[in-house]
Motif scaffolding. Structure first.
Motif, short mmCIF file in Angstrom:
data_model
loop_
_atom_site.label_atom_id
_atom_site.label_comp_id
_atom_site.label_asym_id
_atom_site.label_seq_id
_atom_site.Cartn_x
_atom_site.Cartn_y
_atom_site.Cartn_z
N ASP A 60 0.82 -1.21 0.00
CA ASP A 60 0.00 0.00 0.00
C ASP A 60 0.86 1.26 0.00
O ASP A 60 1.90 1.33 0.65
CB ASP A 60 -0.92 0.02 1.23
CG ASP A 60 -1.88 -1.15 1.25
OD1 ASP A 60 -2.55 -1.37 0.24
OD2 ASP A 60 -1.93 -1.86 2.27
N GLY A 61 0.39 2.28 -0.71
CA GLY A 61 1.07 3.56 -0.70
C GLY A 61 2.44 3.51 -1.33
O GLY A 61 2.71 2.69 -2.21
N THR A 62 3.31 4.39 -0.87
CA THR A 62 4.67 4.48 -1.41
C THR A 62 5.67 4.54 -0.26
O THR A 62 5.33 4.92 0.86
CB THR A 62 4.84 5.75 -2.27
OG1 THR A 62 4.69 6.91 -1.44
CG2 THR A 62 3.80 5.79 -3.39
N LEU A 63 6.91 4.19 -0.56
CA LEU A 63 7.97 4.31 0.45
C LEU A 63 8.20 5.79 0.77
O LEU A 63 8.46 6.15 1.93
CB LEU A 63 9.26 3.67 -0.06
CG LEU A 63 9.17 2.20 -0.51
CD1 LEU A 63 10.57 1.67 -0.82
CD2 LEU A 63 8.48 1.35 0.52
N ALA A 64 8.09 6.64 -0.24
CA ALA A 64 8.25 8.08 -0.02
C ALA A 64 7.19 8.58 0.95
O ALA A 64 7.48 9.38 1.85
CB ALA A 64 8.16 8.83 -1.35
N GLY A 65 5.96 8.13 0.77
CA GLY A 65 4.90 8.54 1.68
C GLY A 65 5.14 8.08 3.10
O GLY A 65 4.84 8.79 4.06
N ARG A 66 5.69 6.89 3.26
CA ARG A 66 5.98 6.39 4.61
C ARG A 66 7.11 7.20 5.26
O ARG A 66 7.11 7.39 6.48
CB ARG A 66 6.35 4.90 4.55
CG ARG A 66 5.17 4.04 4.15
CD ARG A 66 5.53 2.56 4.04
NE ARG A 66 4.37 1.83 3.54
CZ ARG A 66 3.35 1.43 4.29
NH1 ARG A 66 3.37 1.66 5.59
NH2 ARG A 66 2.33 0.80 3.76
N GLU A 67 8.04 7.68 4.46
CA GLU A 67 9.09 8.54 5.01
C GLU A 67 8.49 9.85 5.52
O GLU A 67 8.84 10.33 6.61
CB GLU A 67 10.14 8.82 3.94
CG GLU A 67 10.91 7.59 3.49
CD GLU A 67 12.41 7.76 3.61
OE1 GLU A 67 12.87 8.40 4.58
OE2 GLU A 67 13.11 7.24 2.73
N PRO A 91 12.69 16.54 -10.34
CA PRO A 91 13.17 16.29 -11.71
C PRO A 91 12.69 14.97 -12.30
O PRO A 91 12.54 14.86 -13.52
CB PRO A 91 14.69 16.31 -11.56
CG PRO A 91 14.94 17.15 -10.35
CD PRO A 91 13.80 16.88 -9.43
N PHE A 92 12.43 13.95 -11.48
CA PHE A 92 11.95 12.66 -11.96
C PHE A 92 10.57 12.34 -11.40
O PHE A 92 10.23 11.18 -11.18
CB PHE A 92 12.94 11.55 -11.61
CG PHE A 92 14.25 11.67 -12.35
CD1 PHE A 92 14.31 11.45 -13.72
CD2 PHE A 92 15.41 12.03 -11.68
CE1 PHE A 92 15.51 11.57 -14.41
CE2 PHE A 92 16.61 12.15 -12.36
CZ PHE A 92 16.67 11.93 -13.73
N GLY A 93 9.78 13.37 -11.17
CA GLY A 93 8.43 13.16 -10.69
C GLY A 93 8.31 13.31 -9.19
O GLY A 93 9.25 13.71 -8.49
N VAL A 94 7.13 12.98 -8.69
CA VAL A 94 6.85 13.12 -7.26
C VAL A 94 7.78 12.21 -6.45
O VAL A 94 8.04 11.06 -6.83
CB VAL A 94 5.38 12.77 -6.96
CG1 VAL A 94 5.12 12.73 -5.46
CG2 VAL A 94 4.46 13.79 -7.62
N GLY A 95 8.26 12.73 -5.35
CA GLY A 95 9.12 11.94 -4.49
C GLY A 95 9.32 12.59 -3.14
O GLY A 95 8.81 13.68 -2.87
N MET A 96 10.04 11.90 -2.29
CA MET A 96 10.40 12.42 -0.99
C MET A 96 11.63 13.31 -1.11
O MET A 96 12.60 12.95 -1.78
CB MET A 96 10.70 11.27 -0.03
CG MET A 96 11.07 11.74 1.38
SD MET A 96 12.44 10.83 2.12
CE MET A 96 13.83 11.55 1.29
#
Length: 264
Positions: A60-67, A91-96
């Motif tokens: 579920d979700g993303t690792l970035a979201g968990r961070e 630069p490479f899209g949504v991220g942490m």
């Protein structure tokens, strides 16, 4: 820009990100970057969601979201144990995006040393042999701030607290990083910070967890719902309540795998 600056989060959201390199030891895409806004620049880590490897046990979700969720939880405790962390386009899209912590070489808080070289006051957690067959000890600092981080790991159910994820900043602060595999509903605590097992939590750690429990009844739960599931928020509440009811550091599960591999 310092981790304790009140505008650090806004700075990370607004700044222009320029990629300077990649941290090649990371299992997911982890980029070392320069970020600039209004004439102020700093270093940061950028982990694009598109560079994440799928994990069967974290579907579920993303690792970035968990961070980001782990950062919000740490902030709710008032202990400031995780560097400012946001979710944004890059630069490479949504991220942490997380503020980079400068550290001093040789100023480690977790280490593998010979049994005779364990620093005074440090807490050994594992005795083994190195690749040459010589005795070695995995140990960590008994700093009160490291003890706070160990308590935070319990409530966020950190499955990957490696030694290299505990940073002693040049600003004097202690910070935990890499919380992408945290906040599962099942018990997955894997950490190198077992040195306080069976001991009572410090009073200020208990106060911090009480603040977290209160925050979870309000806007924090709403903010977390953007990154983790309702079941995971419920499990977070339960872990926090259990630890407050019995404020003692748990012992590692002898039947499980309580230390991440590799440990650094």
């Amino acid at each position: 820009m310092r981790p304790t600056d009140p505008d650090a989060g806004d700075f990370l959201l607004r700044g222009r990100i320029d990629i300077e390199g990649r941290l090649v030891d990371a299992s997911n895409a982890t980029l070392y970057c320069r970020i600039e806004a209004d004439g102020v620049d700093a270093k940061c880590v950028y982990k694009p969601v598109g560079g994440e490897r799928p994990l069967w046990d974290f579907p579920d979700g993303t690792l970035a979201g968990r961070e980001v969720a782990s950062y919000l939880i740490a902030e709710a405790t008032g202990l400031r144990l995780i560097p400012p962390t946001v979710l944004r386009d890059g630069p490479f899209g949504v991220g942490m995006v997380q503020l980079w912590i400068e550290t001093k070489e040789g100023d480690d808080l977790v280490d593998v040393v010979a049994p005779t070289d364990v620093p005074p006051g440090w807490r050994p957690i594992l005795r083994a042999h190195d690749r040459f067959g010589d005795p070695a000890v995995l140990a960590h600092s008994d700093s009160p701030v490291v003890a706070h981080l160990a308590a935070l790991d319990i409530v966020i159910n950190n499955a990957d607290r490696k030694g290299g994820h505990v940073l002693h900043g040049t600003d004097g602060g202690v910070y935990g990083v890499d919380h992408g595999i945290s906040l599962h509903t099942d018990n997955k605590l894997r950490t190198v910070l077992w040195g306080w097992a069976g001991e009572p939590l410090p009073d200020d750690a208990v106060e911090a967890l009480a603040a977290l429990r209160s925050a979870l009844e309000g806007e924090l739960a709403v903010a977390l719902a953007e990154h983790i599931t309702r079941r995971e928020i419920k499990a977070l509440r339960s872990r926090t309540a259990r630890l407050l009811a019995a404020p003692v550091y748990p012992a590692p599960d002898a039947e499980g795998r309580p230390i991440p591999w590799p440990a650094f």
